[in-house]
Design a protein around this motif. Structure first.
Motif, PDB file in Angstrom:
ATOM      1  N   UNK A   1       1.131  -1.288   0.169  1.00 45.35           N
ATOM      2  CA  UNK A   1      -0.336   0.419  -0.300  1.00 45.35           C
ATOM      3  C   UNK A   1       1.296   1.018  -0.093  1.00 45.35           C
ATOM      4  N   UNK A   2       1.447   1.280   0.921  1.00 45.23           N
ATOM      5  CA  UNK A   2       2.349   2.626   1.127  1.00 45.23           C
ATOM      6  C   UNK A   2       4.271   2.895  -0.193  1.00 45.23           C
ATOM      7  N   UNK A   3       4.458   1.392  -0.926  1.00 44.69           N
ATOM      8  CA  UNK A   3       4.555   1.370  -1.352  1.00 44.69           C
ATOM      9  C   UNK A   3       4.608   1.936  -2.640  1.00 44.69           C
ATOM     10  N   UNK A   4       3.074   1.447  -3.444  1.00 44.19           N
ATOM     11  CA  UNK A   4       2.528   1.756  -4.054  1.00 44.19           C
ATOM     12  C   UNK A   4       2.348   2.859  -4.951  1.00 44.19           C
ATOM     13  N   UNK A   5       1.730   3.854  -3.903  1.00 48.16           N
ATOM     14  CA  UNK A   5       1.531   4.735  -3.490  1.00 48.16           C
ATOM     15  C   UNK A   5       2.466   6.058  -3.613  1.00 48.16           C
ATOM     16  N   UNK A   6       3.387   5.560  -2.841  1.00 44.74           N
ATOM     17  CA  UNK A   6       4.985   6.106  -3.500  1.00 44.74           C
ATOM     18  C   UNK A   6       5.621   6.631  -4.706  1.00 44.74           C
TER      19      UNK A   6
ATOM     20  N   UNK B   1       1.240  -2.228  -8.946  1.00 42.98           N
ATOM     21  CA  UNK B   1       1.075  -2.969  -8.076  1.00 42.98           C
ATOM     22  C   UNK B   1       0.960  -4.802  -7.975  1.00 42.98           C
ATOM     23  N   UNK B   2       0.907  -5.099  -9.525  1.00 48.87           N
ATOM     24  CA  UNK B   2       0.586  -6.410  -9.724  1.00 48.87           C
ATOM     25  C   UNK B   2       2.481  -6.949 -10.331  1.00 48.87           C
ATOM     26  N   UNK B   3       3.174  -5.688 -10.747  1.00 45.98           N
ATOM     27  CA  UNK B   3       4.633  -6.077 -11.303  1.00 45.98           C
ATOM     28  C   UNK B   3       5.443  -6.081  -9.806  1.00 45.98           C
ATOM     29  N   UNK B   4       4.923  -4.998  -8.948  1.00 42.93           N
ATOM     30  CA  UNK B   4       5.308  -5.339  -7.497  1.00 42.93           C
ATOM     31  C   UNK B   4       5.499  -6.270  -6.816  1.00 42.93           C
ATOM     32  N   UNK B   5       3.672  -7.185  -6.877  1.00 40.18           N
ATOM     33  CA  UNK B   5       3.705  -8.084  -6.237  1.00 40.18           C
ATOM     34  C   UNK B   5       4.153  -9.523  -7.128  1.00 40.18           C
ATOM     35  N   UNK B   6       3.924  -9.548  -8.527  1.00 38.78           N
ATOM     36  CA  UNK B   6       4.792 -10.584  -9.059  1.00 38.78           C
ATOM     37  C   UNK B   6       6.274 -10.546  -8.693  1.00 38.78           C
ATOM     38  N   UNK B   7       7.096 -10.108  -8.600  1.00 38.79           N
ATOM     39  CA  UNK B   7       8.666  -9.880  -8.173  1.00 38.79           C
ATOM     40  C   UNK B   7       8.382 -10.510  -6.396  1.00 38.79           C
ATOM     41  N   UNK B   8       7.636  -9.786  -6.147  1.00 38.82           N
ATOM     42  CA  UNK B   8       7.771 -10.528  -4.232  1.00 38.82           C
ATOM     43  C   UNK B   8       7.221 -12.033  -4.505  1.00 38.82           C
TER      44      UNK B   8
ATOM     45  N   UNK C   1       9.669  -8.303  -0.866  1.00 39.36           N
ATOM     46  CA  UNK C   1       9.076  -6.891  -1.217  1.00 39.36           C
ATOM     47  C   UNK C   1      10.532  -5.920  -1.581  1.00 39.36           C
ATOM     48  N   UNK C   2      10.564  -5.997  -2.466  1.00 37.75           N
ATOM     49  CA  UNK C   2      11.079  -4.358  -3.114  1.00 37.75           C
ATOM     50  C   UNK C   2      11.249  -3.898  -4.145  1.00 37.75           C
ATOM     51  N   UNK C   3      10.857  -2.318  -3.695  1.00 36.96           N
ATOM     52  CA  UNK C   3      10.049  -1.530  -4.175  1.00 36.96           C
ATOM     53  C   UNK C   3      11.117  -0.616  -5.053  1.00 36.96           C
ATOM     54  N   UNK C   4      11.785  -0.786  -5.241  1.00 35.56           N
ATOM     55  CA  UNK C   4      13.336   0.387  -5.312  1.00 35.56           C
ATOM     56  C   UNK C   4      13.675   0.885  -6.718  1.00 35.56           C
ATOM     57  N   UNK C   5      14.100   1.626  -7.470  1.00 34.28           N
ATOM     58  CA  UNK C   5      14.125   0.700  -8.431  1.00 34.28           C
ATOM     59  C   UNK C   5      15.631   1.541  -8.732  1.00 34.28           C
TER      60      UNK C   5
ATOM     61  N   UNK D   1      16.000  -4.474   7.954  1.00 35.48           N
ATOM     62  CA  UNK D   1      14.745  -4.708   8.654  1.00 35.48           C
ATOM     63  C   UNK D   1      14.618  -6.015   8.649  1.00 35.48           C
ATOM     64  N   UNK D   2      13.736  -6.397   9.467  1.00 36.47           N
ATOM     65  CA  UNK D   2      13.573  -7.721   9.460  1.00 36.47           C
ATOM     66  C   UNK D   2      12.546  -8.337   8.665  1.00 36.47           C
ATOM     67  N   UNK D   3      12.213  -6.732   7.305  1.00 31.89           N
ATOM     68  CA  UNK D   3      11.576  -7.646   6.432  1.00 31.89           C
ATOM     69  C   UNK D   3      11.731  -7.325   5.346  1.00 31.89           C
ATOM     70  N   UNK D   4      12.927  -7.542   5.716  1.00 32.66           N
ATOM     71  CA  UNK D   4      13.960  -7.116   3.874  1.00 32.66           C
ATOM     72  C   UNK D   4      13.578  -7.140   2.043  1.00 32.66           C
ATOM     73  N   UNK D   5      14.317  -6.127   1.965  1.00 30.21           N
ATOM     74  CA  UNK D   5      14.133  -6.126   0.465  1.00 30.21           C
ATOM     75  C   UNK D   5      14.293  -4.350   0.751  1.00 30.21           C
ATOM     76  N   UNK D   6      14.195  -3.683  -0.220  1.00 37.35           N
ATOM     77  CA  UNK D   6      14.426  -1.983  -0.281  1.00 37.35           C
ATOM     78  C   UNK D   6      13.036  -1.927  -0.535  1.00 37.35           C
ATOM     79  N   UNK D   7      12.979  -0.339   0.079  1.00 38.39           N
ATOM     80  CA  UNK D   7      11.278  -0.082   0.202  1.00 38.39           C
ATOM     81  C   UNK D   7      11.895   1.920   0.095  1.00 38.39           C
TER      82      UNK D   7
END
Length: 269
Positions: A165-170, A195-202, A208-212, A227-233
């Motif tokens: 939610x936070x990442x796709x709105x950003x 959102x679809x592409x980000x979740x497919x990457x997940x 969850x990796x959202x950073x270009x 962070x325990x959630x991992x990934x770059x956000x």
């Protein structure tokens, strides 16, 4: 709470390891014993996910429905099987692998009508091929509720959680407090596709990796996220830290009982 990509990864894993052959199902804890006795020794015909729900199908015997909730988890192992440790709600044993389920919100045996009732309450799942984004748009475009709240509503979109939610709105530069009915249709199409592409990457990466690439530590020289959630956000759980794009401190507030993160400059009202 695990987001939708985690359940889809589990469904793919369980489909590969257990579907198509008889499996042994038990409940060392005892809370699922009666239901386990119905399906043990039967063939799991398929494993699939819809949003944050996992379904193990056993043909006429019914479907085991699992919702992990906040504390549920599967642990995966290779045979031989060992003695249970802790409160194991369901143990599933196949020819080469076995898995233990602990702490789920729901673990139950359902008939087809009950499965259909669960799915009917959910919005489209971006990770499913049968997803219709216009169903979600129909709800969003008529709502005064903020987009931040709507994206967390599983009856609007199934599978997206607080991080997505936070990442796709950003990434789309959208004010999280914008009312749904103020969103333009072309904005919605871009948001859904992202959102679809980000979740497919997940699903592919297991995080969850959202950073270009241009904003990643390897390029900018900043320290990697720890962070325990991992990934770059970009903004999730980065309150007070500089935005990776404009250096404005990331903002945080509580919305509907969950923490909301955004950049006041990149996501201007």
């Amino acid at each position: 709470m695990p987001e939708g990509h985690t359940l889809h990864r589990l469904a793919l894993l369980h489909q590969r390891r257990y579907a198509g052959a008889p499996v042994e199902v038990s409940s060392p804890q005892g809370r699922f014993s009666a239901e386990a006795a119905v399906v043990t020794g039967k063939v799991m015909t398929a494993a699939e996910a819809y949003g944050k729900h996992l379904f193990h199908h056993y043909g006429p015997q019914g479907t085991v429905h699992v919702h992990l909730g906040l504390y549920g988890s599967f642990t995966e192992h290779t045979v031989p099987v060992t003695e249970p440790i802790g409160q194991v709600r369901m143990r599933l044993v196949g020819g080469t692998h076995w898995t233990d389920l602990r702490g789920p919100t729901r673990c139950e045996l359902l008939n087809p009508g009950e499965v259909e009732a669960i799915v009917a309450r959910l919005g489209p799942d971006p990770l499913r091929r049968d997803a219709d984004p216009e169903r979600a748009w129909h709800r969003i475009s008529r709502s005064r509720t903020s987009l931040a709240a709507l994206l967390m509503d599983q009856s609007v979109i199934a599978g997206a959680g607080n991080v997505y939610r936070a990442e796709v709105l950003f990434r789309q530069g959208i004010d999280p407090l914008l009312p749904g009915r103020s969103l333009r249709h072309e904005q919605w199409e871009q948001l859904w596709a992202d959102l679809r592409d980000l979740m497919r990457d997940g699903v592919r990466l297991g995080r969850i990796d959202t950073v270009a690439w241009r904003h990643r530590p390897e390029v900018t020289g900043r320290a990697p996220r720890n962070d325990r959630h991992g990934g770059e956000v970009y903004v999730y759980r980065r309150a007070g830290q500089p935005c990776l794009v404009c250096a404005t401190p990331v903002a945080q507030t509580e919305l509907a009982g969950r923490n909301l993160y955004w950049c006041p400059a990149c996501q201007r009202p």
